[in-house]
Design a protein around this motif. Structure first.
Motif, PDB file in Angstrom:
ATOM      1  N   SER A  55       0.849  -1.187   0.000  1.00 55.10           N
ATOM      2  CA  SER A  55       0.000   0.000   0.000  1.00 55.10           C
ATOM      3  C   SER A  55       0.888   1.241   0.000  1.00 55.10           C
ATOM      4  O   SER A  55       1.895   1.297   0.699  1.00 55.10           O
ATOM      5  CB  SER A  55      -0.929   0.007   1.212  1.00 55.10           C
ATOM      6  OG  SER A  55      -0.173   0.086   2.391  1.00 55.10           O
ATOM      7  N   CYS A  56       0.539   2.175  -0.827  1.00 51.20           N
ATOM      8  CA  CYS A  56       1.253   3.453  -0.866  1.00 51.20           C
ATOM      9  C   CYS A  56       0.376   4.453  -1.605  1.00 51.20           C
ATOM     10  O   CYS A  56      -0.537   4.073  -2.337  1.00 51.20           O
ATOM     11  CB  CYS A  56       2.617   3.319  -1.534  1.00 51.20           C
ATOM     12  SG  CYS A  56       2.596   3.274  -3.320  1.00 51.20           S
ATOM     13  N   ALA A  57       0.678   5.713  -1.392  1.00 53.01           N
ATOM     14  CA  ALA A  57      -0.018   6.763  -2.132  1.00 53.01           C
ATOM     15  C   ALA A  57       0.562   6.778  -3.549  1.00 53.01           C
ATOM     16  O   ALA A  57       1.769   6.866  -3.726  1.00 53.01           O
ATOM     17  CB  ALA A  57       0.193   8.102  -1.450  1.00 53.01           C
ATOM     18  N   VAL A  58      -0.299   6.636  -4.524  1.00 55.03           N
ATOM     19  CA  VAL A  58       0.142   6.597  -5.916  1.00 55.03           C
ATOM     20  C   VAL A  58       0.069   8.012  -6.485  1.00 55.03           C
ATOM     21  O   VAL A  58      -1.006   8.610  -6.518  1.00 55.03           O
ATOM     22  CB  VAL A  58      -0.736   5.636  -6.742  1.00 55.03           C
ATOM     23  CG1 VAL A  58      -0.336   5.661  -8.199  1.00 55.03           C
ATOM     24  CG2 VAL A  58      -0.654   4.226  -6.185  1.00 55.03           C
ATOM     25  N   PRO A  59       1.206   8.551  -6.939  1.00 57.13           N
ATOM     26  CA  PRO A  59       1.170   9.887  -7.545  1.00 57.13           C
ATOM     27  C   PRO A  59       0.468   9.852  -8.896  1.00 57.13           C
ATOM     28  O   PRO A  59       0.287   8.785  -9.496  1.00 57.13           O
ATOM     29  CB  PRO A  59       2.652  10.240  -7.699  1.00 57.13           C
ATOM     30  CG  PRO A  59       3.370   8.943  -7.708  1.00 57.13           C
ATOM     31  CD  PRO A  59       2.540   7.977  -6.904  1.00 57.13           C
ATOM     32  N   ALA A  60       0.087  11.003  -9.392  1.00 54.65           N
ATOM     33  CA  ALA A  60      -0.605  11.093 -10.679  1.00 54.65           C
ATOM     34  C   ALA A  60       0.288  10.636 -11.828  1.00 54.65           C
ATOM     35  O   ALA A  60      -0.186  10.070 -12.808  1.00 54.65           O
ATOM     36  CB  ALA A  60      -1.083  12.522 -10.921  1.00 54.65           C
ATOM     37  N   ARG A  61       1.608  10.856 -11.718  1.00 52.88           N
ATOM     38  CA  ARG A  61       2.563  10.436 -12.742  1.00 52.88           C
ATOM     39  C   ARG A  61       3.761   9.788 -12.061  1.00 52.88           C
ATOM     40  O   ARG A  61       4.198  10.234 -11.008  1.00 52.88           O
ATOM     41  CB  ARG A  61       3.026  11.645 -13.558  1.00 52.88           C
ATOM     42  CG  ARG A  61       1.873  12.249 -14.348  1.00 52.88           C
ATOM     43  CD  ARG A  61       2.285  13.467 -15.104  1.00 52.88           C
ATOM     44  NE  ARG A  61       3.096  13.070 -16.249  1.00 52.88           N
ATOM     45  CZ  ARG A  61       3.986  13.864 -16.831  1.00 52.88           C
ATOM     46  NH1 ARG A  61       4.195  15.065 -16.394  1.00 52.88           N
ATOM     47  NH2 ARG A  61       4.674  13.431 -17.867  1.00 52.88           N
TER      48      ARG A  61
END
Length: 113
Positions: A55-61
């Motif tokens: 689990s991690c915060a997925v950046p837009a790019r």
């Protein structure tokens, strides 16, 4: 069965998808920092469907590293539904490519970034 239940939705994709259920990869920030591992659910010329391992915060790019080909492409998230998301491959001449040392590190079975 009612006719509506047996009809298929019209395909909106421009390219055919290739299923890749057990193909692994890694998400890397645009500046080269490892985020998490992933699995390719399917891949097409213009994008991919990804399932996160951790689990991690997925950046837009971000860079999407493909363990099979030991290469990375810049991706942009187009949809997200936990734990999967869809990306399209983009080109950005401003983003500096990942260097060979980092690509080799990412390609290793056990890596440390």
């Amino acid at each position: 069965m009612p006719p509506a239940a047996t009809e298929h939705k019209a395909e909106k994709r421009r390219q055919d998808r290739k299923r890749t259920r057990l193909r692994s990869g890694k998400l890397v920030t645009l500046d080269g920092h490892f985020l998490t591992e992933c699995q390719f659910q399917n891949i097409a010329h213009g994008g991919a469907r990804i399932r996160l391992i951790g689990s991690c915060a997925v950046p837009a790019r971000f860079w999407l590293f493909d363990d099979q080909y030991c290469g990375a492409l810049i991706t942009e998230v187009v949809w997200h539904k936990e734990p999967e998301f869809g990306v399209r491959f983009v080109q950005d001449p401003i983003v500096e490519p990942l260097n060979d040392t980092l690509l080799q590190t990412l390609a290793g079975k056990y890596y440390s970034l």
